[in-house]
Design an enzyme around this catalytic site. Structure first.
Site, mmCIF file in Angstrom:
data_model
loop_
_atom_site.group_PDB
_atom_site.id
_atom_site.type_symbol
_atom_site.label_atom_id
_atom_site.label_comp_id
_atom_site.label_asym_id
_atom_site.label_seq_id
_atom_site.Cartn_x
_atom_site.Cartn_y
_atom_site.Cartn_z
ATOM 1 N N ASP A 163 0.838 -1.200 0.000
ATOM 2 C CA ASP A 163 0.000 0.000 0.000
ATOM 3 C C ASP A 163 0.874 1.252 0.000
ATOM 4 O OD1 ASP A 163 0.890 -0.761 2.514
ATOM 5 O OD2 ASP A 163 -0.919 -0.166 3.578
ATOM 6 N N ASP A 188 7.175 3.908 3.231
ATOM 7 C CA ASP A 188 7.425 5.109 4.031
ATOM 8 C C ASP A 188 8.939 5.178 4.296
ATOM 9 O OD1 ASP A 188 7.145 7.219 5.834
ATOM 10 O OD2 ASP A 188 6.269 6.010 7.418
HETATM 11 P P1 IMP Z 1 7.903 1.576 6.409
HETATM 12 O O1 IMP Z 1 8.498 0.314 6.950
HETATM 13 O O2 IMP Z 1 8.265 2.769 7.238
HETATM 14 O O3 IMP Z 1 8.184 1.809 4.936
HETATM 15 O O4 IMP Z 1 6.351 1.481 6.600
HETATM 16 C C1 IMP Z 1 5.602 0.671 5.860
HETATM 17 C C2 IMP Z 1 4.264 0.393 6.522
HETATM 18 O O5 IMP Z 1 3.878 1.405 7.466
HETATM 19 C C3 IMP Z 1 3.208 0.408 5.485
HETATM 20 O O6 IMP Z 1 3.030 -0.839 4.879
HETATM 21 C C4 IMP Z 1 2.000 0.859 6.264
HETATM 22 O O7 IMP Z 1 1.381 -0.270 6.849
HETATM 23 C C5 IMP Z 1 2.524 1.744 7.341
HETATM 24 N N1 IMP Z 1 2.425 3.178 6.981
HETATM 25 C C6 IMP Z 1 3.414 4.028 6.625
HETATM 26 N N2 IMP Z 1 2.961 5.245 6.358
HETATM 27 C C7 IMP Z 1 1.621 5.183 6.530
HETATM 28 C C8 IMP Z 1 0.559 6.150 6.369
HETATM 29 O O8 IMP Z 1 0.740 7.325 6.004
HETATM 30 N N3 IMP Z 1 -0.710 5.695 6.638
HETATM 31 C C9 IMP Z 1 -0.961 4.415 7.024
HETATM 32 N N4 IMP Z 1 -0.006 3.489 7.173
HETATM 33 C C10 IMP Z 1 1.278 3.872 6.929
HETATM 34 MG MG MG Z 2 1.534 -2.171 5.001
#
Ligand code: IMP
Ligand code: MG
Length: 180
Positions: A105, A108
Site C-alpha cells: 500500500d 514510508d
Molecule cells: P515503512 O516500513 O516505514 O516503509 O512502513 C511501511 C508500513 O507502514 C506500510 O506498509 C503501512 O502499513 C505503514 N504506513 C506508513 N505510512 C503510513 C501512512 O501514512 N498511513 C498508514 N499506514 C502507513
Molecule cells: Mg503495510
C-alpha cells in the site's frame, strides 16, 4: 463514505485523492506490469492488511491471470515507525524460482520492504519487483528501487483505500491526509 473530511479515532483527515484518481493510477500501474510480465507467470505477493484494496483493483486491471499469495510483515503501531519488523505470514515456497511482484500500500521509511526483500531473496526468485501504491520519498531511508508507483506523496499520514490509523479508516474508497 465519500465526505470531504473524515474523523478516524481521534484525528481529522481531509480528502487527498478521489476514487477516480486512484483507479486511473492503478490502471496505469497495471498496464506497466502487464507490459513487463504478461506471459512470465509472475506471482503477486500483496501485504496484509493495507494492500488488500490495491491488490483487488490491480487484479481487475491486469490483462492476465496470475497467482496471488498474501504476506504479513508489520512494523507500525500508531503513527510512527518503530523500526522493527514482525513476520506474521511468510512468503510461500511457491515463490521459489518465480518472478515475484511484492504489492504494498505504501513505502514510508522502507524498513518493512527492506526486510521483505531479504526474506524473499532466501527463496531465490527469478526476479523481484515492487509495486507500491504510495511512496513517501522524504522519509525513505533505504535504497532499493520501486518498480511501480501509484503516487509519490508528501511526508504526511494517509488513511483510506486500505490504509489505517490505529486499525480504522481502511474502508474509505478515497484517500485522506492528516490535517495538522
Ligand atoms: P515503512 O516500513 O516505514 O516503509 O512502513 C511501511 C508500513 O507502514 C506500510 O506498509 C503501512 O502499513 C505503514 N504506513 C506508513 N505510512 C503510513 C501512512 O501514512 N498511513 C498508514 N499506514 C502507513
Ligand atoms: Mg503495510
Amino acid at each position: 463514505m465519500n465526505d470531504k473530511s473524515i474523523v478516524v479515532n481521534d484525528k481529522r483527515f481531509k480528502l487527498f485523492m478521489t476514487e477516480a484518481e486512484i483507479l486511473h493510477e492503478v490502471q496505469r500501474v497495471a498496464d506497466e506490469i502487464s507490459r513487463d510480465l504478461k506471459g512470465e507467470n509472475p506471482i503477486f505477493c500483496p501485504t496484509l492488511t493495507g494492500a488488500f484494496m490495491f491488490m483487488s483493483d490491480l487484479a481487475k486491471a491486469l490483462d492476465f491471470d496470475a497467482m496471488v499469495q498474501f504476506v504479513k510483515f508489520a512494523s507500525y503501531s500508531g503513527m510512527a515507525s518503530t523500526g522493527k519488523v514482525r513476520n506474521d505470514l511468510i512468503f510461500s515456497e511457491k515463490c521459489r524460482g518465480r518472478h515475484v511482484v511484492i504489492v504494498e500500500d505504501i513505502v514510508d521509511t522502507g524498513i518493512t520492504m527492506d526486510y521483505m526483500l531479504q526474506e524473499i531473496a532466501k527463496l531465490e526468485p527469478a526476479s523481484v519487483r515492487i509495486a507500491s501504491f504510495l511512496f513517501k520519498p522524504d522519509s525513505f531511508r533505504k535504497n532499493f528501487k520501486i518498480d511501480y508507483i501509484g503516487r509519490t506523496i508528501p511526508n504526511h499520514f494517509i488513511v483510506g483505500y486500505g490504509l489505517d490509523y490505529d486499525d480504522y479508516g481502511r474502508f474509505y474508497r478515497d484517500l485522506y491526509i492528516s490535517e495538522q
